[in-house]
Enzyme design. Structure first.
Site, PDB file in Angstrom:
ATOM      1  N   LYS A   1       0.868  -1.184   0.000  1.00 33.51           N
ATOM      2  CA  LYS A   1       0.000   0.000   0.000  1.00 33.51           C
ATOM      3  C   LYS A   1       0.900   1.228   0.000  1.00 33.51           C
ATOM      4  O   LYS A   1       1.556   1.533   0.996  1.00 33.51           O
ATOM      5  CB  LYS A   1      -0.913   0.035   1.227  1.00 33.51           C
TER       6      LYS A   1
ATOM      7  N   GLU B   1      10.667   1.541   9.872  1.00 34.82           N
ATOM      8  CA  GLU B   1      11.640   2.612   9.616  1.00 34.82           C
ATOM      9  C   GLU B   1      10.878   3.906   9.839  1.00 34.82           C
ATOM     10  O   GLU B   1      10.041   4.281   9.017  1.00 34.82           O
ATOM     11  CB  GLU B   1      12.181   2.463   8.187  1.00 34.82           C
TER      12      GLU B   1
ATOM     13  N   CYS C   1      13.717  11.425   6.692  1.00 29.76           N
ATOM     14  CA  CYS C   1      13.840  10.983   8.087  1.00 29.76           C
ATOM     15  C   CYS C   1      15.277  11.106   8.582  1.00 29.76           C
ATOM     16  O   CYS C   1      15.523  11.102   9.773  1.00 29.76           O
ATOM     17  CB  CYS C   1      13.322   9.558   8.231  1.00 29.76           C
TER      18      CYS C   1
ATOM     19  N   GLU D   1      10.283  16.459  15.279  1.00 26.44           N
ATOM     20  CA  GLU D   1      10.772  16.312  13.913  1.00 26.44           C
ATOM     21  C   GLU D   1      10.169  17.439  13.067  1.00 26.44           C
ATOM     22  O   GLU D   1       8.975  17.701  13.143  1.00 26.44           O
ATOM     23  CB  GLU D   1      10.337  14.945  13.375  1.00 26.44           C
TER      24      GLU D   1
HETATM   25  P1  ADP Z   1       4.003  10.875   7.033  1.00 21.29           P
HETATM   26  O1  ADP Z   1       3.888  11.790   8.192  1.00 21.29           O
HETATM   27  O2  ADP Z   1       5.357  10.695   6.486  1.00 21.29           O
HETATM   28  O3  ADP Z   1       2.922  11.044   6.000  1.00 21.29           O
HETATM   29  P2  ADP Z   1       2.607   8.542   7.861  1.00 21.29           P
HETATM   30  O4  ADP Z   1       3.086   7.567   8.862  1.00 21.29           O
HETATM   31  O5  ADP Z   1       1.337   9.269   8.120  1.00 21.29           O
HETATM   32  O6  ADP Z   1       3.833   9.476   7.673  1.00 21.29           O
HETATM   33  O7  ADP Z   1       2.491   7.853   6.434  1.00 21.29           O
HETATM   34  C1  ADP Z   1       3.342   6.861   5.964  1.00 21.29           C
HETATM   35  C2  ADP Z   1       2.533   5.758   5.362  1.00 21.29           C
HETATM   36  O8  ADP Z   1       1.686   5.227   6.378  1.00 21.29           O
HETATM   37  C3  ADP Z   1       1.600   6.177   4.220  1.00 21.29           C
HETATM   38  O9  ADP Z   1       1.521   5.128   3.263  1.00 21.29           O
HETATM   39  C4  ADP Z   1       0.276   6.333   4.922  1.00 21.29           C
HETATM   40  O10 ADP Z   1      -0.816   6.126   4.059  1.00 21.29           O
HETATM   41  C5  ADP Z   1       0.350   5.204   5.928  1.00 21.29           C
HETATM   42  N1  ADP Z   1      -0.532   5.346   7.087  1.00 21.29           N
HETATM   43  C6  ADP Z   1      -0.906   6.470   7.736  1.00 21.29           C
HETATM   44  N2  ADP Z   1      -1.759   6.185   8.737  1.00 21.29           N
HETATM   45  C7  ADP Z   1      -1.943   4.850   8.733  1.00 21.29           C
HETATM   46  C8  ADP Z   1      -2.704   3.917   9.513  1.00 21.29           C
HETATM   47  N3  ADP Z   1      -3.457   4.319  10.541  1.00 21.29           N
HETATM   48  N4  ADP Z   1      -2.611   2.609   9.202  1.00 21.29           N
HETATM   49  C9  ADP Z   1      -1.844   2.185   8.194  1.00 21.29           C
HETATM   50  N5  ADP Z   1      -1.108   2.992   7.419  1.00 21.29           N
HETATM   51  C10 ADP Z   1      -1.147   4.306   7.669  1.00 21.29           C
END
Ligand code: ADP
Length: 473
Positions: free
Chosen positions: A166, A242, A276, A377
């Protein structure tokens, strides 16, 4: 979406935007948990035969994908710049970096060696072998929208695992382009599946709770990484995480301040600070602060913000409105608490920038632990400079964070370099090196920056189980 070797057209779609212009550049399928579970089932079915292929067969497929990526380097880089915003030159580097993982793991698959261990008993033999973990659920971020995919898909496939990916909702078009390559390279149906979705949570939940998924690999924020770990805990799934970082960048008084300032400004503003491993606290010895700041500020004032398709642009857009607000809040908080603003500190909206998410490259000095930027961050184009006097304290200051991903050190003194390398609680340390990354080198963090390592020899082990055979003969 690409499930079981077929491209799915969906009636339910969501839009993808260019963050530099605000323009819609495509629409992709909006997946739900039903598509995620279908893809997991396909990956489970395909596992039986893929896990039985030889390393040489898997290598060939990965090598073909590597070649296709290089052939399409220019088109992939342009797509990345339109979808994610980084300057075209940086996109081109990232496509190469992404391709490097395919090549590296095309080779590493042939080196999944086991071992024999001498037993204390004359009639006993120990044999250790490695076998694929099984179906992998992978979630990737938008900031490096191609290399973060190949860094997971390549070792998973090399290990004999099958995968469901995903990608981030902001950058699904890059993911689609990579899956087209995997299909053309001959990855069999069901071995690599792509589920795009506007709402990531149900897909993540399906990965964590569907018992057919044996491993989760995630790159993104620490908050979401923890959520996934909690959700997957009842089944104790293997996790590679990560996560975020808060890199210290230490400049000792024996370093060349001009050289160090060049390095710091380059790595700080890479991908507009959306990395990061971006330095978040730049500790500079007070004795060389003045020339360091002067060079840093001059370099920042020359940086051009804009659409990454223009060759002179160094600062691309941020990902969205929320990112602009977070960066601006950190800057305002620091200035209110006494930091000096040398450059930037404002959102950029003139001319063609009006429809994008642009923030001026910003330099703050006199940053103190009371300020939010010292702990949170930033993920944006703000350099926070902190003076230090006493070398004995610097390790404790640098290590005073929940994060432990990257750290940087500038010194000409060998014993100081070794002592600092050994004393820093971070997974990746650049000593006079602002780019300590490569497909051949282990990438990953300590503490709340994550679990496991990607790339390198370690990268493939994350997708393998260790199996011991004790034989009485
Ligand atoms: P960033 O702040 O870098 O956007 P996120 O952790 O929100 O970091 O996003 C990184 C990835 O995690 C993306 O693919 C996002 O769609 C996914 N993501 C965000 N929230 C969730 C969740 N609750 N469950 C699974 N995947 C998630």
């Amino acid at each position: 979406m690409f499930i079981n070797g077929e491209w799915r057209e969906m009636t339910d779609t969501f839009a993808v935007y260019n963050p530099a212009t605000g323009e819609e550049i495509g629409r992709v399928g909006n997946g739900r948990s039903s598509q995620a579970n279908e893809a997991i089932q396909a990956a489970h079915t395909a596992l039986a035969s893929w896990s039985q292929t030889t390393a040489y067969q898997r290598s060939e497929v990965l090598y073909r994908a590597y070649q296709l990526m290089l052939e399409r380097k220019k088109a992939l880089a342009e797509l990345m710049t339109r979808e994610q915003g980084k300057p075209l030159k940086a996109s081109t580097f990232e496509v190469q970096y992404g391709a490097d993982f395919l090549l590296w793991f095309a080779e590493e698959t042939k080196r999944i060696y086991g071992e024999t261990i001498p037993s204390a008993r004359a009639d006993q033999r120990f044999i250790v072998a490695h076998q694929p973990v099984g179906v992998v659920g992978a979630i990737t971020p938008w900031n490096y929208p191609i290399s973060m995919i190949t860094r997971k898909v390549a070792p998973a496939l090399a290990a004999g695992c099958t995968i469901v990916l995903k990608p981030a909702e902001a950058t699904p078009l890059c993911a689609i382009a990579i899956f087209e390559i995997l299909e053309e390279a001959g990855v069999p149906a069901g071995v690599a599946n792509l589920v795009t979705a506007l709402d990531p949570a149900p897909i993540g939940h399906a990965f964590c709770t569907n018992p057919l998924v044996k491993k989760i690999t995630f790159t993104g924020s620490t908050a979401v990484g923890k959520k996934l770990a909690q959700d997957a805990a009842p089944q104790l799934k293997r996790m590679s995480l990560e996560l975020g970082g808060h890199a210290p960048f230490i400049v000792f008084d024996d370093a060349d301040p001009v050289h160090a300032a060049k390095g710091a400004s380059l790595v700080k503003f890479l991908n507009t600070g959306q990395a990061c491993i971006s330095p978040n606290r730049i500790f500079v010895h007070r004795a060389i602060m003045e020339p360091f700041l002067k060079t840093f500020s001059q370099r920042v004032s020359r940086m051009v913000a804009g659409n990454g398709m223009n060759a002179e642009v160094a600062i691309g857009p941020l990902v969205n409105e929320a990112a602009i607000e977070k960066v601006d809040e950190q800057v305002r908080d620091a200035v209110a608490l006494g930091a000096t603003l040398h450059n930037g500190g404002i959102r950029l909206t003139e001319g063609a920038l009006v429809d994008g998410y642009f923030y001026a490259p910003t330099l703050l000095s006199g940053v103190t632990p009371a300020m939010r930027i010292y702990r949170e961050e930033t993920f944006g184009p703000v350099a926070a400079i902190i003076p230090f006097d006493d070398e004995d304290d610097i390790l404790a200051l640098a290590n005073d964070t929940h994060y432990g991903l990257a750290a940087y050190v500038y010194t000409q003194n060998l014993s100081k370099a070794v002592r600092t390398f050994e004393g820093l609680n971070f997974g990746i340390i650049g000593i006079n090196d602002i780019n300590p990354t490569s497909a051949a080198a282990p990438f990953g963090g300590m503490k709340e920056s994550g679990l496991g390592r990607e790339g390198a020899r370690e990268g493939i082990m994350e997708y393998l189980e260790t199996k011991l055979g004790g034989f009485v003969v």
